[in-house]
Design a protein around this motif. Structure first.
Motif, PDB file in Angstrom:
ATOM      1  N   PRO A 142      -8.002  38.109  -0.645  1.00  0.00           N
ATOM      2  CA  PRO A 142      -7.572  36.855  -1.263  1.00  0.00           C
ATOM      3  C   PRO A 142      -6.273  36.976  -2.049  1.00  0.00           C
ATOM      4  O   PRO A 142      -5.630  35.973  -2.332  1.00  0.00           O
ATOM      5  N   SER A 143      -5.859  38.170  -2.402  1.00  0.00           N
ATOM      6  CA  SER A 143      -4.643  38.272  -3.192  1.00  0.00           C
ATOM      7  C   SER A 143      -3.392  38.043  -2.344  1.00  0.00           C
ATOM      8  O   SER A 143      -2.321  37.813  -2.866  1.00  0.00           O
ATOM      9  N   HIS A 144      -3.530  38.113  -1.014  1.00  0.00           N
ATOM     10  CA  HIS A 144      -2.375  37.832  -0.153  1.00  0.00           C
ATOM     11  C   HIS A 144      -2.286  36.346   0.101  1.00  0.00           C
ATOM     12  O   HIS A 144      -3.309  35.656   0.179  1.00  0.00           O
ATOM     13  N   SER A 145      -1.056  35.814   0.299  1.00  0.00           N
ATOM     14  CA  SER A 145      -0.966  34.408   0.678  1.00  0.00           C
ATOM     15  C   SER A 145      -1.068  34.314   2.181  1.00  0.00           C
ATOM     16  O   SER A 145      -0.342  34.969   2.907  1.00  0.00           O
ATOM     17  N   GLY A 146      -1.997  33.521   2.646  1.00  0.00           N
ATOM     18  CA  GLY A 146      -2.160  33.340   4.087  1.00  0.00           C
ATOM     19  C   GLY A 146      -2.150  31.876   4.383  1.00  0.00           C
ATOM     20  O   GLY A 146      -1.736  31.080   3.551  1.00  0.00           O
ATOM     21  N   GLU A 147      -2.608  31.512   5.577  1.00  0.00           N
ATOM     22  CA  GLU A 147      -2.582  30.094   5.932  1.00  0.00           C
ATOM     23  C   GLU A 147      -3.525  29.294   5.068  1.00  0.00           C
ATOM     24  O   GLU A 147      -3.258  28.166   4.708  1.00  0.00           O
ATOM     25  N   ALA A 148      -4.669  29.895   4.734  1.00  0.00           N
ATOM     26  CA  ALA A 148      -5.654  29.128   3.971  1.00  0.00           C
ATOM     27  C   ALA A 148      -5.281  29.084   2.501  1.00  0.00           C
ATOM     28  O   ALA A 148      -5.567  28.127   1.804  1.00  0.00           O
ATOM     29  N   ASN A 149      -4.664  30.137   2.035  1.00  0.00           N
ATOM     30  CA  ASN A 149      -4.324  30.170   0.610  1.00  0.00           C
ATOM     31  C   ASN A 149      -2.836  30.057   0.434  1.00  0.00           C
ATOM     32  O   ASN A 149      -2.062  30.327   1.333  1.00  0.00           O
ATOM     33  N   GLY A 150      -2.409  29.692  -0.722  1.00  0.00           N
ATOM     34  CA  GLY A 150      -0.978  29.693  -1.005  1.00  0.00           C
ATOM     35  C   GLY A 150      -0.251  28.589  -0.281  1.00  0.00           C
ATOM     36  O   GLY A 150      -0.805  27.884   0.560  1.00  0.00           O
ATOM     37  N   LYS A 151       0.989  28.470  -0.565  1.00  0.00           N
ATOM     38  CA  LYS A 151       1.736  27.333  -0.067  1.00  0.00           C
ATOM     39  C   LYS A 151       2.360  27.630   1.288  1.00  0.00           C
ATOM     40  O   LYS A 151       2.481  26.770   2.138  1.00  0.00           O
ATOM     41  N   ALA A 169      -6.292  46.338   8.953  1.00  0.00           N
ATOM     42  CA  ALA A 169      -5.399  45.192   8.902  1.00  0.00           C
ATOM     43  C   ALA A 169      -6.189  43.920   8.639  1.00  0.00           C
ATOM     44  O   ALA A 169      -5.756  43.049   7.891  1.00  0.00           O
ATOM     45  N   ARG A 170      -7.357  43.833   9.270  1.00  0.00           N
ATOM     46  CA  ARG A 170      -8.195  42.663   9.039  1.00  0.00           C
ATOM     47  C   ARG A 170      -8.617  42.563   7.583  1.00  0.00           C
ATOM     48  O   ARG A 170      -8.605  41.496   6.979  1.00  0.00           O
ATOM     49  N   ALA A 171      -8.959  43.705   7.026  1.00  0.00           N
ATOM     50  CA  ALA A 171      -9.405  43.701   5.628  1.00  0.00           C
ATOM     51  C   ALA A 171      -8.270  43.233   4.735  1.00  0.00           C
ATOM     52  O   ALA A 171      -8.459  42.421   3.830  1.00  0.00           O
ATOM     53  N   ARG A 172      -7.079  43.732   5.044  1.00  0.00           N
ATOM     54  CA  ARG A 172      -5.928  43.320   4.245  1.00  0.00           C
ATOM     55  C   ARG A 172      -5.665  41.837   4.400  1.00  0.00           C
ATOM     56  O   ARG A 172      -5.327  41.148   3.450  1.00  0.00           O
ATOM     57  N   ALA A 173      -5.808  41.337   5.631  1.00  0.00           N
ATOM     58  CA  ALA A 173      -5.490  39.932   5.890  1.00  0.00           C
ATOM     59  C   ALA A 173      -6.454  39.006   5.171  1.00  0.00           C
ATOM     60  O   ALA A 173      -6.088  37.919   4.742  1.00  0.00           O
ATOM     61  N   SER A 174      -7.710  39.438   5.079  1.00  0.00           N
ATOM     62  CA  SER A 174      -8.688  38.562   4.432  1.00  0.00           C
ATOM     63  C   SER A 174      -8.721  38.779   2.931  1.00  0.00           C
ATOM     64  O   SER A 174      -9.484  38.152   2.220  1.00  0.00           O
ATOM     65  N   ILE A 217       3.046  29.567   4.993  1.00  0.00           N
ATOM     66  CA  ILE A 217       2.385  30.209   6.121  1.00  0.00           C
ATOM     67  C   ILE A 217       2.995  31.587   6.303  1.00  0.00           C
ATOM     68  O   ILE A 217       4.206  31.741   6.335  1.00  0.00           O
ATOM     69  N   VAL A 218       2.117  32.592   6.454  1.00  0.00           N
ATOM     70  CA  VAL A 218       2.597  33.961   6.595  1.00  0.00           C
ATOM     71  C   VAL A 218       2.257  34.465   7.995  1.00  0.00           C
ATOM     72  O   VAL A 218       1.156  34.239   8.474  1.00  0.00           O
ATOM     73  N   ASP A 219       3.204  35.128   8.660  1.00  0.00           N
ATOM     74  CA  ASP A 219       2.892  35.626  10.005  1.00  0.00           C
ATOM     75  C   ASP A 219       2.378  37.063   9.930  1.00  0.00           C
ATOM     76  O   ASP A 219       2.195  37.608   8.846  1.00  0.00           O
ATOM     77  N   ILE A 220       2.153  37.673  11.108  1.00  0.00           N
ATOM     78  CA  ILE A 220       1.479  38.969  11.115  1.00  0.00           C
ATOM     79  C   ILE A 220       2.319  40.064  10.504  1.00  0.00           C
ATOM     80  O   ILE A 220       1.816  41.129  10.170  1.00  0.00           O
ATOM     81  N   PHE A 221       3.612  39.819  10.328  1.00  0.00           N
ATOM     82  CA  PHE A 221       4.433  40.838   9.675  1.00  0.00           C
ATOM     83  C   PHE A 221       4.543  40.577   8.182  1.00  0.00           C
ATOM     84  O   PHE A 221       5.266  41.258   7.483  1.00  0.00           O
ATOM     85  N   GLY A 222       3.863  39.540   7.746  1.00  0.00           N
ATOM     86  CA  GLY A 222       3.922  39.232   6.326  1.00  0.00           C
ATOM     87  C   GLY A 222       5.126  38.401   5.952  1.00  0.00           C
ATOM     88  O   GLY A 222       5.418  38.216   4.781  1.00  0.00           O
ATOM     89  N   GLN A 223       5.860  37.897   6.955  1.00  0.00           N
ATOM     90  CA  GLN A 223       7.033  37.081   6.628  1.00  0.00           C
ATOM     91  C   GLN A 223       6.641  35.617   6.588  1.00  0.00           C
ATOM     92  O   GLN A 223       5.782  35.168   7.332  1.00  0.00           O
ATOM     93  N   SER A 224       7.316  34.899   5.721  1.00  0.00           N
ATOM     94  CA  SER A 224       7.104  33.450   5.698  1.00  0.00           C
ATOM     95  C   SER A 224       8.392  32.782   6.170  1.00  0.00           C
ATOM     96  O   SER A 224       9.482  33.251   5.875  1.00  0.00           O
ATOM     97  N   HIS A 225       8.253  31.718   6.939  1.00  0.00           N
ATOM     98  CA  HIS A 225       9.435  31.039   7.465  1.00  0.00           C
ATOM     99  C   HIS A 225       9.473  29.605   6.975  1.00  0.00           C
ATOM    100  O   HIS A 225       8.433  28.943   6.899  1.00  0.00           O
ATOM    101  N   PRO A 226      10.681  29.072   6.681  1.00  0.00           N
ATOM    102  CA  PRO A 226      10.779  27.657   6.319  1.00  0.00           C
ATOM    103  C   PRO A 226      10.508  26.794   7.547  1.00  0.00           C
ATOM    104  O   PRO A 226      10.635  27.243   8.677  1.00  0.00           O
ATOM    105  N   ALA A 227      10.153  25.521   7.274  1.00  0.00           N
ATOM    106  CA  ALA A 227       9.778  24.629   8.383  1.00  0.00           C
ATOM    107  C   ALA A 227      10.958  24.378   9.304  1.00  0.00           C
ATOM    108  O   ALA A 227      10.797  24.198  10.506  1.00  0.00           O
ATOM    109  N   ILE A 228      12.175  24.340   8.745  1.00  0.00           N
ATOM    110  CA  ILE A 228      13.370  24.103   9.566  1.00  0.00           C
ATOM    111  C   ILE A 228      14.209  25.377   9.518  1.00  0.00           C
ATOM    112  O   ILE A 228      14.568  25.836   8.428  1.00  0.00           O
TER     113      ILE A 228
END
Lengths: 171, 115
Positions: free
Chosen positions: A60-69, A53-58, A71-82
């Motif tokens: 670069p092709s995945h969007s994470g907090e450091a990359n991409g617009k 899982a760590r390898a997958r998280a790091s 924020i993705v959580d541990i299930f791979g879901q992204s949530h809007p700010a509101i």
């Protein structure tokens, strides 16, 4: 006085060995009966999975907090700010967006200026004479709520209300 | 540790025990008492344990035990099952160096108590 007997020392050695064998057997027996050997395997499995899982998280092709617009959580879901789920307010019955529900409730239930005005207008004139401001503000004479402070100035003379969030919902 | 069976009686070999006469304590029994009283038995046990872990013997026995557990079923296996399963292989697979070292220690002890 006896001559050192090789057989004797062999026997003693064998006894020692038998004791150790019993210890090993007893330990394995305990592990087996307690199911701890399962846990050992499970632990290794979990370690392996978390490493993957760590390898997958790091990756670069995945969007994470450091990359991409987003924020993705541990299930791979992204949530809007509101939060944008919509439901009905149980007080006034209107359709409200979840992320805007708290400010809505404040106004809807009487903290805001318009709500208090509305409540005041809807009571009889006689009641107005004795209770300054909305019914909610007369609950405790010692309360520190802002509505209480403000109503002591007279319900119609409130100035300078500021709302930190922009959108006023007209009742 | 409670698991150490320092005082476990020696595993009996198949012996002719038909005589009913009361036995004098055997030499082995006398020596065993001396071993225990002097603390040498505990030291020897620790030494053997250490050597047998180092050379992988303990892990081999553990693997044998797991095989027995798998065969008999985890709920059904007894300590006796395991002891019986690993004793022959266990006795046979002691490294010669370990055996030699221990025999040396034991013989030294026997000499010391003989005086």
């Amino acid at each position: 006085m006896f001559v050192v007997d090789l057989q004797l020392s062999s026997d003693i050695f064998r006894d020692l060995l038998d004791s150790i064998v019993v210890d090993v057997a007893s330990e394995s027996h305990r592990i087996a009966r307690l199911g701890l050997d399962r846990n050992l395997d499970l632990e290794e499995e979990e370690l392996r999975l978390s490493a993957e899982a760590r390898a997958r998280a790091s990756d670069p092709s995945h969007s994470g907090e450091a990359n991409g617009k987003y924020i993705v959580d541990i299930f791979g879901q992204s949530h809007p700010a509101i939060a944008n789920e919509i439901f009905d307010c149980m007080n006034c019955g209107r359709s409200i967006m979840a992320g805007r529900f708290a400010p809505h409730l404040e106004k809807c239930m009487g903290k805001g200026r318009k709500a208090r005005l509305k409540a005041t207008r809807s009571t009889t004139a006689a009641q107005n004479r004795y209770t300054r401001g909305s019914p909610l503000s007369t609950q405790t004479p010692y309360s520190n709520s802002t509505s209480m402070n403000r109503s002591s100035n007279g319900s119609s003379a409130i100035a300078g209300d500021d709302y930190s969030n922009g959108n006023l919902e007209e009742p | 540790s409670r698991r150490h069976s320092v005082n476990r009686p020696p595993t009996p070999d198949v012996r002719d025990d038909d005589d009913d006469r009361p036995k004098k304590p055997s030499l082995l029994e006398i020596v065993n008492i001396k071993l225990i009283e002097s603390g040498e038995k505990e030291r020897l046990m620790e030494l053997v344990r250490e050597r047998l872990v180092e050379c992988g013997w303990k892990d081999e026995m553990g693997a044998l035990c797991r095989a027995v557990v798998k065969k008999n079923g985890r709920e059904n296996v007894t300590v006796d099952d395991l002891v019986r399963a690993i004793t022959p292989k266990g006795r046979a697979s002691i490294p010669d160096s370990v055996k030699a070292e221990l025999l040396q220690r034991i013989q030294t002890f026997l000499v010391s108590v003989a005086h």
